[in-house]
Design an enzyme around this catalytic site. Structure first.
Site, PDB file in Angstrom:
ATOM      1  CE  LYS A 111      73.634  65.787  14.868  1.00 18.91           C
ATOM      2  NZ  LYS A 111      74.770  65.377  14.015  1.00 18.91           N
ATOM      3  CE  LYS A 218      77.205  58.966  11.134  1.00 15.84           C
ATOM      4  NZ  LYS A 218      76.747  60.338  10.819  1.00 15.84           N
TER       5      LYS A 218
END
Length: 328
Positions: A111, A218
């Site tokens: 991240k 997803k």
């Protein structure tokens, strides 16, 4: 899923169990992950949109959960799914402890572009990952749309020394992604689209615009495996199956989606049970040898009771399901 095929909402609520699971590392500013679980004819399913999502967006997650609980899933092409480690926006000194939770994963998603942090923080974090994984390891960065085009170009240029596999959602808009992709063309750094797929009214717009090289899919945000597979087929781009910080029930849905893809060229973001310090099953989908199995899993009554959310949180999730159900 059409409304005529939906089970009654009372039936969904009858088996509902809400859990609150502690995280090893803060993620999205939380240290516990709440999830609602319920059982249907095909097995257990998870409904866990992030708490800030309104019913219009969260209802797609409910449709996915109902599909997983009530419908057989698409035919699988593989039994094991190679997965990446996920490194939150932690200080570089904490990277080793995070990666240790994932065991032998060869790939790490790092991240970056976290609010309140600097590019130097990102560089230090990615450098720490590269040092641990070695030259053969694969590193991808995820900015969660945190940069504008100029910031993204500058940051990715600074991070390029670490041999990035791809950059995930560096900018927010499709127009920005397309411009950045054009600027980066000579660098041969692929752009992956996540929010531009799962949060878009038209999840195929980013592919039509030539703004991405890879799509992140997803199961929960896209309404289930069949819709996700259709998006991949129409987009005509390689896909990476990912997840939120799900329990092993939710990760099982993602793993079965990954198993159903005709081609799977990249490691998937389905190892995030490693970021939890507890789960709802005695056989969690923790990465082993860099892989997770593509199978359903069953919660343990003892673990469901141990990690049960408070009564007021259960009532909150019950109302949330009713609100989302009304939007389906």
């Amino acid at each position: 899923m059409t409304r005529s095929l939906l089970p009654p909402v009372a039936e969904v609520l009858e088996s509902l169990r809400v859990v609150s699971l502690p995280l090893a590392t803060r993620f999205r500013s939380v240290d516990h992950r709440e999830a609602a679980l319920f059982e249907g004819p095909e097995g257990w399913a998870e409904f866990s949109p992030f708490l800030e999502y309104e019913p219009g967006e969260a209802s797609t997650w409910l449709a996915a959960a109902i599909d997983f609980a009530y419908e057989p899933q698409p035919v699988a092409h593989r039994d094991l799914i190679a997965v990446n480690a996920t490194v939150p926006a932690v200080p570089a000194a904490e990277v080793s402890a995070v990666l240790a939770r994932y065991g032998a994963c060869r790939t790490a998603k790092v991240k970056v572009a976290e609010a309140g942090q600097t590019l130097d923080d990102d560089i230090a974090r990615v450098a720490a990952v590269r040092e641990i994984l070695g030259p053969e390891g694969r590193i991808r960065v995820d900015a969660n749309a945190g940069w504008n085009v100029d910031e993204a170009e500058r940051a990715l240029h600074a991070l390029s020394e670490f041999d990035l596999e791809y950059a995930e959602q560096p900018c927010a808009s499709i127009e920005e992604l397309a411009e950045l992709r054009d600027r980066l063309r000579k660098w041969d750094l692929p752009i992956a689209a996540d929010e531009s797929v799962r949060k878009a009214t038209d999840p195929l717009a980013v592919a039509r615009a030539g703004a991405a090289d890879i799509v992140i899919i997803k199961a929960q945000p896209l309404g289930g495996a069949r819709r996700a597979l259709d998006i991949v087929e129409q987009a005509g781009l390689p896909a990476v199956v990912s997840s939120a910080i799900d329990t092993s029930i939710g990760l099982a849905q993602g793993a079965l989606l990954a198993a159903a893809l005709p081609e799977l060229d990249y490691d998937c973001g389905l190892g995030t049970a490693a970021l939890l310090t507890a789960d709802v099953t005695t056989d969690p989908l923790i990465p082993r040898d860099g892989q997770v199995p593509a199978r359903r899993t069953v919660p343990s009554d003892e673990l469901l009771a141990r990690h049960a959310a408070s009564a007021d949180r259960v009532a909150w999730w019950q109302q949330r399901i009713r609100d989302c159900y009304a939007s389906l």
